[in-house]
Design a protein around this motif. Structure first.
Motif, short mmCIF file in Angstrom:
data_model
loop_
_atom_site.label_atom_id
_atom_site.label_comp_id
_atom_site.label_asym_id
_atom_site.label_seq_id
_atom_site.Cartn_x
_atom_site.Cartn_y
_atom_site.Cartn_z
N LEU A 32 0.85 -1.18 0.00
CA LEU A 32 0.00 0.00 0.00
C LEU A 32 0.89 1.24 0.00
O LEU A 32 1.55 1.55 0.99
CB LEU A 32 -0.91 0.01 1.24
CG LEU A 32 -1.85 -1.19 1.40
CD1 LEU A 32 -2.70 -1.03 2.66
CD2 LEU A 32 -2.73 -1.36 0.18
N TRP B 180 -7.01 3.78 -4.11
CA TRP B 180 -6.70 3.88 -2.69
C TRP B 180 -7.08 2.59 -2.00
O TRP B 180 -8.21 2.11 -2.11
CB TRP B 180 -7.43 5.08 -2.08
CG TRP B 180 -7.12 6.35 -2.81
CD1 TRP B 180 -7.89 6.98 -3.74
CD2 TRP B 180 -5.91 7.10 -2.72
NE1 TRP B 180 -7.25 8.10 -4.22
CE2 TRP B 180 -6.04 8.20 -3.61
CE3 TRP B 180 -4.75 6.98 -1.96
CZ2 TRP B 180 -5.04 9.16 -3.77
CZ3 TRP B 180 -3.75 7.93 -2.12
CH2 TRP B 180 -3.90 9.00 -3.01
N HIS C 51 -7.74 -0.25 1.00
CA HIS C 51 -8.38 -0.39 2.32
C HIS C 51 -8.26 -1.85 2.73
O HIS C 51 -8.66 -2.75 1.99
CB HIS C 51 -9.85 0.03 2.24
CG HIS C 51 -10.56 0.01 3.55
ND1 HIS C 51 -11.20 -1.11 4.04
CD2 HIS C 51 -10.74 0.98 4.48
CE1 HIS C 51 -11.75 -0.82 5.21
NE2 HIS C 51 -11.48 0.44 5.50
N VAL D 55 -7.52 -6.81 0.61
CA VAL D 55 -7.46 -5.37 0.34
C VAL D 55 -8.46 -5.04 -0.76
O VAL D 55 -8.54 -5.73 -1.77
CB VAL D 55 -6.04 -4.94 -0.11
CG1 VAL D 55 -6.03 -3.49 -0.58
CG2 VAL D 55 -5.03 -5.14 1.02
N ILE E 248 2.35 -2.01 4.60
CA ILE E 248 1.82 -0.65 4.68
C ILE E 248 2.98 0.32 4.50
O ILE E 248 3.91 0.35 5.31
CB ILE E 248 1.12 -0.40 6.03
CG1 ILE E 248 -0.05 -1.38 6.21
CG2 ILE E 248 0.64 1.04 6.13
CD1 ILE E 248 -0.70 -1.33 7.58
N THR F 157 2.38 3.84 3.34
CA THR F 157 1.55 4.95 2.87
C THR F 157 2.14 6.33 3.13
O THR F 157 1.54 7.34 2.78
CB THR F 157 0.15 4.85 3.50
OG1 THR F 157 0.26 4.57 4.90
CG2 THR F 157 -0.66 3.74 2.85
N TYR G 142 0.59 8.94 7.46
CA TYR G 142 -0.69 8.85 6.77
C TYR G 142 -1.26 7.45 7.03
O TYR G 142 -0.99 6.51 6.30
CB TYR G 142 -0.51 9.09 5.27
CG TYR G 142 -1.81 9.21 4.53
CD1 TYR G 142 -2.48 10.43 4.46
CD2 TYR G 142 -2.38 8.11 3.89
CE1 TYR G 142 -3.68 10.55 3.78
CE2 TYR G 142 -3.58 8.23 3.21
CZ TYR G 142 -4.23 9.45 3.16
OH TYR G 142 -5.42 9.55 2.51
N THR G 143 -2.04 7.35 8.10
CA THR G 143 -2.59 6.05 8.49
C THR G 143 -4.11 6.08 8.64
O THR G 143 -4.71 5.08 9.04
CB THR G 143 -1.97 5.59 9.82
OG1 THR G 143 -2.01 6.66 10.78
CG2 THR G 143 -0.53 5.16 9.63
N LEU H 157 -7.25 3.40 6.53
CA LEU H 157 -6.64 2.22 5.92
C LEU H 157 -7.32 0.92 6.31
O LEU H 157 -6.97 -0.14 5.78
CB LEU H 157 -5.15 2.14 6.31
CG LEU H 157 -4.25 3.26 5.81
CD1 LEU H 157 -2.81 3.02 6.29
CD2 LEU H 157 -4.28 3.34 4.29
N LEU I 55 -7.26 -0.32 9.44
CA LEU I 55 -6.38 -0.98 10.41
C LEU I 55 -7.17 -1.77 11.45
O LEU I 55 -6.72 -2.82 11.94
CB LEU I 55 -5.49 0.05 11.11
CG LEU I 55 -4.57 0.88 10.20
CD1 LEU I 55 -3.81 1.92 11.03
CD2 LEU I 55 -3.59 -0.03 9.47
#
Length: 466
Positions: free
Chosen positions: A9, A114, A116, A123, A142, A144, A277-278, A281, A283
């Motif tokens: 990502l 983008w 996710h 994803v 990750i 990003t 930049y989290t 996403l 998470l």
């Protein structure tokens, strides 16, 4: 659903290097990136375009000021800002196209959109037109990156109040640019616009510039930039900004409290740092949480979620492109069962002003705090023959070595082209070199790099050159 061995990502320095390395290792890899071009902040609106403008503005100032005339070159340059921006954009486009070529060469799929995380190994990528693609993989990385940190009371609109992206694309030279933050981004971009004709004021909350850098080198750089015309307001905080179509009224006051003052500028650059930049996403779908700064924890690039890895600005360590690149390589090596690792003690840092500042290893302040006994070897560029001939004598090379073993513990350079010279000490320190090791190595004459050897020699007071 498309199946992969690894999904990355982010297409910045961490992400695209991870994707390319995955392809080299024989993995089926997908890199998810929503920008129109690969390369992330660094290539598109960060490291690379800023260096293009730094280089162009240095040449313009040399031609416009006394530097060329002193060398016997008489010219009368005029600034074509539109062309300067055009060549910057062309250079950036060439680099981003180069990444696309490497993706094709290594059979990496660029999934535009983008990403996710929907659950372990899953994803969903949403494209610009809203269409969605589902991907699956054993491992997810990750990468990003980060975004500019906002400042309460100062709303960035990229018209009058700018972040770094806006400051790289101005259509006119500011009359007065106020830079909030005396770190790498603020000093570099402030230097660009000062050379092109702007009055530049740097406002910094701390009592020094370049937080984290060796104190002596930071003070030397500040003196050099002040002589060039940059004004510094240290120990000062910004409390409010009001912008109009033509200018910005900035309210500042002493960091410790006191009477407020108003600064009038036509542009303001907010450069107080970057944050991971989290957001958004997914998470939570793999039971990951960030800390208060938005960062994800890692153990050798592994998160607490099985099969989820993290590299670059979204995790601990300096927010530097080359750190993210190193982590990308180490992360992929581990995914395929190899022993990848990163030596975080030896990640160099550079500020590309003029003079430049470059460092690796411990600072004097850190060694004092650790109670470590050390020796100092310094050598000024005023005594370096190549620097003297080139009329670029500002700064010095400094080597910090263990008092008992002579092991090199830190190196701090401020001067001409030191970004290209710090690598010598990165290699030396990776191999556990002593200051004497460098002192015994023949360097070409006349070069600026001789200052590195002379500083090592001076750890024992044995410098010889002038």
């Amino acid at each position: 659903m498309s199946n992969y061995d690894v999904i990355i990502l982010g297409g910045g320095p961490g992400g695209y290097n991870a994707a390319i390395r995955a392809g080299q290792l024989g993995l089926k890899a997908a890199c998810v990136e929503g920008r129109a071009t690969l390369g992330g902040t660094c290539l598109n609106v960060g490291c690379m375009p800023s260096k293009a403008l730094l280089h162009a503005s240095e040449l313009y100032e040399a031609a416009k000021g006394s530097e060329f005339a002193h060398l016997g070159i008489n010219v009368s340059p005029t600034l074509d800002l539109a062309q300067m921006m055009k060549q910057k954009n062309e250079s950036v486009a060439g680099l981003t196209k180069g990444i696309e070529f490497l993706f094709r060469k290594n059979k990496v799929d660029w999934i535009k959109g983008w990403g996710h995380i929907d659950g372990p190994g899953k994803v969903t990528v949403t494209g610009e037109d809203g269409t969605q693609v589902e991907l699956s993989a054993k491992d997810i990385i990750i990468a990003t990156g980060s975004e500019p940190t906002p400042l309460p009371g100062v709303d960035i609109d990229n018209r009058r109040i700018l972040d770094s992206t806006g400051a790289l694309s101005l259509g006119e030279v500011p009359r007065h640019l106020v830079v909030i933050g005396a770190g790498v981004i603020g000093l570099e971009l402030g230097s660009v616009w000062r050379r092109l004709g702007a009055q530049v004021t740097v406002v910094e909350y701390l009592d020094r510039i370049c937080p984290g850098a060796d104190g002596e080198t930071a003070k030397t750089l500040q003196r050099a930039l002040a002589k060039q015309g940059i004004e510094f307001k240290l120990s000062t905080k910004v409390t409010r900004a009001e912008s109009s179509q033509k200018d910005v009224q900035l309210q500042v006051e002493p960091a410790s409290g006191g009477e407020a003052q108003t600064l009038d500028a036509d542009y303001v650059l907010v450069a107080i740092g970057r944050r991971p930049y989290t957001q958004g996403l997914g998470l939570e779908n793999v039971r990951l949480e960030t800390d208060k700064r938005g960062m994800l924890a890692n153990q050798r690039h592994r998160t607490e979620a099985p099969g989820v890895w993290v590299i670059g600005d979204v995790t601990s360590g300096p927010m530097l492109a080359h750190k993210a690149e190193d982590e990308a390589m180490a992360c992929l090596e581990q995914i395929v069962g190899k022993a990848g690792q990163v030596n975080y003690d030896l990640i160099p840092s550079v500020i590309y002003t003029r003079p430049e500042l470059a460092s690796v290893g411990r600072t004097e302040e850190q060694l004092k705090a650790e109670g470590r006994a050390y020796k100092v070897g310094k050598f000024p560029f005023t005594a370096n023959s190549r620097a003297k001939i080139n009329h670029e004598t500002e700064g010095f090379a400094k080597v910090l070595a263990d008092e008992h073993t002579d092991e090199i513990l830190g190196v701090h350079l401020v001067g001409p082209s030191v970004s290209e010279m710090i690598g010598e000490y990165c290699v030396a320190m990776e191999f556990g070199a002593s200051a004497e090791d460098i002192a015994l190595i023949c360097h070409p004459h006349p070069t600026r790099s001789e200052a590195l050897r002379q500083a090592a020699m001076n750890v024992e007071g044995m410098a010889t050159q002038i």
